[in-house]
Design an enzyme around this catalytic site. Structure first.
Site, short mmCIF file in Angstrom:
data_model
loop_
_atom_site.label_atom_id
_atom_site.label_comp_id
_atom_site.label_asym_id
_atom_site.label_seq_id
_atom_site.Cartn_x
_atom_site.Cartn_y
_atom_site.Cartn_z
N TYR A 43 0.91 -1.21 -0.15
CA TYR A 43 -0.01 -0.05 -0.10
C TYR A 43 0.85 1.12 -0.11
O TYR A 43 0.49 2.06 -0.85
CB TYR A 43 -1.01 -0.08 1.25
CG TYR A 43 -1.67 1.41 1.19
CD1 TYR A 43 -2.88 1.30 0.46
CD2 TYR A 43 -1.56 2.23 2.34
CE1 TYR A 43 -3.61 2.56 0.39
CE2 TYR A 43 -2.36 3.28 2.40
CZ TYR A 43 -3.40 3.45 1.46
OH TYR A 43 -4.29 4.61 1.43
N LYS B 154 1.10 4.24 -3.02
CA LYS B 154 0.75 5.54 -2.77
C LYS B 154 2.08 6.55 -2.90
O LYS B 154 2.25 7.65 -3.34
CB LYS B 154 0.29 5.80 -1.32
CG LYS B 154 -1.22 5.35 -1.11
CD LYS B 154 -2.19 6.11 -2.19
CE LYS B 154 -3.49 5.66 -1.79
NZ LYS B 154 -4.48 6.23 -2.79
#
Length: 264
Positions: free
Chosen positions: A162, A166
């Site tokens: 994750y 990002k």
């Protein structure tokens, strides 16, 4: 946010992941400004309910709903090609659709979860940019607003994939700003910290009790907080580009550091 504070009319906006959370709140906030909306998500029933609500409150609003998986580049291209005239020339693209799965250590993250996060959080925004940006270039007008995360500038245990996605979105946003510097097209990124939406529930496989513990003892941000910021960014005068915003709850200092009050 009051519409009289707006200095620039948004026009036509496409919001991904609009069936819940920040995307849904953005739809409501942008409707207040008079924007015509294209709302996309995989849950078309939720979008249609939102459309009914928005058109009830804002009878002059145009709301076009599309069932869309942003991971599918062919479907994204077809969606944009088929937009009706009322919303065809997109002024603002809000790349909001995103997701996270679990808190597994890097070596045990299932390959299927790796694919889902990379495809949704990186390929998804790129698919939308490829479909929407050529029209913005042709019209020499537009604004891309990417909804990132504090995880795009910090890393934490259990967040390898994750955080990587990002960080990638943060890089894509910066690259776009370089590439579009000689145009009137603006590029912005909002990086929220703790926001209380169904995001954490999805992360923990639908375990609401576990998700609620993420926000236990503190006051997190709301989806509305981020939506108001997105509308503010989009309604600045054309010469103003709010490039990057990190938004934290007052109780939060870093991705994994927050002050939690005793229940007693």
């Amino acid at each position: 946010m009051h519409t009289q504070l707006c200095t620039y009319i948004i026009g036509k906006s496409i919001i991904t992941g609009a069936s819940a959370g920040i995307g849904e709140a953005c739809a409501r906030e942008f409707a207040k400004t008079g924007a015509n909306l294209v709302l996309t998500a995989r849950r078309i029933d939720r979008l249609n309910q939102l459309k009914t609500e928005l058109q009830s409150h804002y009878p002059s609003a145009t709301v076009h709903c599309v069932q869309l998986d942003v991971r599918d580049d062919a479907s994204v291209a077809a969606c944009v090609d088929a937009l009706p005239e009322s919303v065809r020339d997109v002024s603002v693209l809000i790349n909001n659709a995103g997701m996270v799965v679990g808190l597994d250590r890097t070596e045990v993250v299932p390959a299927s979860d790796v694919d889902r996060m990379i495809d949704t959080n990186i390929r998804g925004p790129l698919n939308l940019v490829r479909a929407i940006l050529p029209g913005m270039r042709e019209r020499q007008a537009g604004h891309i607003i990417n909804v990132g995360s504090i995880a795009g500038i910090e890393a934490y245990a259990g967040g390898s994939v994750y955080c990587a996605t990002k960080h990638a979105l943060n890089a894509i946003t910066q690259v776009l700003r370089h590439e579009l510097m000689d145009t009137p097209i603006r590029v912005s990124e909002i990086k929220p910290g703790l926001v209380n939406t169904e995001f954490s529930t999805v992360r923990f496989g639908g375990d609401k009790a576990r998700a609620d513990k993420v926000y236990e003892g503190l006051t997190p941000l709301s989806a509305q907080d981020i939506a108001e910021i997105a509308a503010f960014i989009a309604t600045r005068p054309p010469h103003v580009q709010i490039a990057d915003l990190l938004v934290l709850a007052t109780d939060q200092a870093a991705a994994t550091k927050a002050h939690r009050r005793s229940a007693h």
